[in-house]
Design a protein around this motif. Structure first.
Motif, PDB file in Angstrom:
ATOM      1  N   ASP A  52     -13.964   8.139  -0.612  1.00 36.95           N
ATOM      2  CA  ASP A  52     -14.615   7.282   0.243  1.00 36.95           C
ATOM      3  C   ASP A  52     -13.726   5.924   0.386  1.00 36.95           C
ATOM      4  OD1 ASP A  52     -16.804   8.769   0.637  1.00 36.95           O
ATOM      5  OD2 ASP A  52     -17.974   8.141  -0.859  1.00 36.95           O
ATOM      6  N   ALA A  53     -12.834   5.694  -0.342  1.00 28.08           N
ATOM      7  CA  ALA A  53     -11.731   4.667  -0.152  1.00 28.08           C
ATOM      8  C   ALA A  53     -10.708   4.826   0.843  1.00 28.08           C
ATOM      9  CB  ALA A  53     -11.026   4.485  -1.649  1.00 28.08           C
ATOM     10  N   GLU A  54     -10.534   4.070   1.764  1.00 27.35           N
ATOM     11  CA  GLU A  54      -9.392   4.073   2.692  1.00 27.35           C
ATOM     12  C   GLU A  54      -8.237   3.307   1.973  1.00 27.35           C
ATOM     13  OE1 GLU A  54     -10.854   2.055   6.120  1.00 27.35           O
ATOM     14  OE2 GLU A  54     -12.540   3.361   6.347  1.00 27.35           O
ATOM     15  N   GLY A  55      -7.418   4.250   1.417  1.00 28.11           N
ATOM     16  CA  GLY A  55      -6.010   3.729   0.833  1.00 28.11           C
ATOM     17  C   GLY A  55      -6.352   3.565  -0.451  1.00 28.11           C
TER      18      GLY A  55
ATOM     19  N   ARG B  81       0.991  -1.450  -0.025  1.00 30.13           N
ATOM     20  CA  ARG B  81       0.146   0.018  -0.121  1.00 30.13           C
ATOM     21  C   ARG B  81       0.579   1.170   0.114  1.00 30.13           C
ATOM     22  NH1 ARG B  81      -5.486  -1.347   1.281  1.00 30.13           N
ATOM     23  NH2 ARG B  81      -5.686  -3.435   2.028  1.00 30.13           N
TER      24      ARG B  81
ATOM     25  N   PRO C  76      -5.998   9.558  -4.797  1.00 27.01           N
ATOM     26  CA  PRO C  76      -6.966   8.760  -3.569  1.00 27.01           C
ATOM     27  C   PRO C  76      -8.257   8.942  -4.122  1.00 27.01           C
ATOM     28  CG  PRO C  76      -5.438  10.424  -2.432  1.00 27.01           C
ATOM     29  CD  PRO C  76      -5.460  10.739  -3.833  1.00 27.01           C
TER      30      PRO C  76
ATOM     31  N   GLU D 141       0.815   4.179  -2.951  1.00 24.87           N
ATOM     32  CA  GLU D 141       0.285   5.718  -2.356  1.00 24.87           C
ATOM     33  C   GLU D 141       1.625   6.582  -2.891  1.00 24.87           C
ATOM     34  OE1 GLU D 141      -0.418   5.210   1.469  1.00 24.87           O
ATOM     35  OE2 GLU D 141      -2.675   4.774   1.246  1.00 24.87           O
TER      36      GLU D 141
ATOM     37  N   THR E 116      -7.239   1.505  -3.837  1.00 26.28           N
ATOM     38  CA  THR E 116      -8.375   0.468  -4.252  1.00 26.28           C
ATOM     39  C   THR E 116      -7.828  -0.655  -5.023  1.00 26.28           C
ATOM     40  OG1 THR E 116      -8.463   1.322  -6.726  1.00 26.28           O
ATOM     41  CG2 THR E 116      -9.874   2.517  -4.875  1.00 26.28           C
TER      42      THR E 116
END
Length: 318
Positions: free
Chosen positions: A89-92, A75, A86, A79, A94
């Motif tokens: 509504d995505a945490e980290g 991850r 980003p 990033e 996809t």
């Protein structure tokens, strides 16, 4: 009979059973755990009388893909990539973004297209669509269980097709990236190598000259978010000089011609894969044969004596 037209008999080849296809894919998995997950998926498929066969297969493939992403696309690396944005509504990152990183690391899709003519978008759509369809069967409900084996197998085949395409395209895409970058780097790699003083040779003679450098193998070891690590393996021909020039003219020195295997590695910024001006370069020459230390070793380039024995088909950072 002469002149009689021969009859051509078409034989229908039976389709490979889905569990056999799954077993055949075990060796494609990059880690022990992902191989276990694919083996588990294959075992589930063998039991056609299992009423939740497709659901258990879906769970195994979800585990497989999640851990495949952990291996191929950490991850933090995703990033850190220039192309990462980003999503709301995505945490980290996809799953789609991690699949993209697994394909081409920190290179942008446009750079990959320019280097290899691979449009990664189509493959990403195929894999994510298959995953979404399969994911519906992870949480089984009484009214959503698929009982017909033929219908189950249809979903399974689409999933295995997408995963096979992912593995094969990843390998082919990486190889084309390697070749394209290698074509541009070869002459520069050799030039950089011969202009550097190599410690292993310095301790063997008063002076040395590099006469020729041969390239046997070239490959990318890793592409991460910021760097491409590139490697050249081959042989170097040198003249070892003992004593000063005056000593050798008086017959008091010596010259010896030798050949040694070598390894050169480059770390190149991912946004400039062909530019070595800012590259970090390390060199290693295997001189063990000179000291008689290789009686039980293979002295070809790339053996265990050389720094960094890397699996060319898989690296967690790429």
């Amino acid at each position: 009979m002469v002149g009689e037209m021969e009859r051509v008999v078409e034989v229908e080849v039976p389709a490979v059973a889905v569990h056999e296809r799954a077993y055949a894919m075990v060796d494609m998995a990059p880690t022990t755990f992902t191989r276990d997950a694919m083996s588990g998926a294959a075992m589930v498929l063998e039991r056609q009388d299992n009423p939740i066969r497709l659901n258990l297969f879906a769970i195994a493939i979800r585990i497989y893909l999640d851990h495949l992403m952990d291996a191929l696309a950490p991850r933090d690396q995703v990033e850190a990539s220039r192309w990462f944005q980003p999503e709301e509504d995505a945490e980290g990152p996809t799953r789609r973004q991690r699949l993209a990183y697994g394909l081409h690391g920190g290179l942008t899709p446009a750079e990959v297209l320019e280097l290899t003519n691979y449009d990664t978008e189509e493959l990403l759509q195929e894999v994510t669509a298959a995953y979404r369809k399969l994911n519906k069967h992870v949480h089984g409900r009484e009214k959503t269980i698929v009982h017909e084996v033929a219908e189950q197998d249809s979903v399974v085949r689409a999933t295995l097709d997408a995963l096979t395409a992912l593995h094969e395209t990843t390998r082919e895409c990486r190889r084309e990236i390697v070749d394209e970058i290698a074509d541009a780097l070869d002459s520069q790699a050799i030039e950089q190598f011969v202009t550097r003083t190599v410690e292993e040779l310095d301790i063997m003679a008063t002076h040395h000259t590099v006469d020729w450098v041969g390239v046997d193998e070239r490959r990318i070891v890793k592409i991460d978010a910021r760097l491409i690590e590139y490697e050249v393996v081959g042989w170097v021909g040198v003249t070892l000089l003992y004593g000063s020039g005056g000593d050798r003219r008086r017959g008091e020195g010596a010259e010896m011609n030798e050949e040694f295997p070598y390894e050169v590695r480059f770390q190149v910024p991912v946004e400039h894969p062909h530019d070595l001006s800012g590259a970090e370069i390390t060199s290693a020459i295997d001189t063990s044969a000179w000291y008689g230390d290789d009686e039980d070793e293979d002295d070809e380039p790339g053996n265990d004596k050389l720094v960094g024995d890397v699996d060319p088909d898989f690296d967690p950072g790429f």
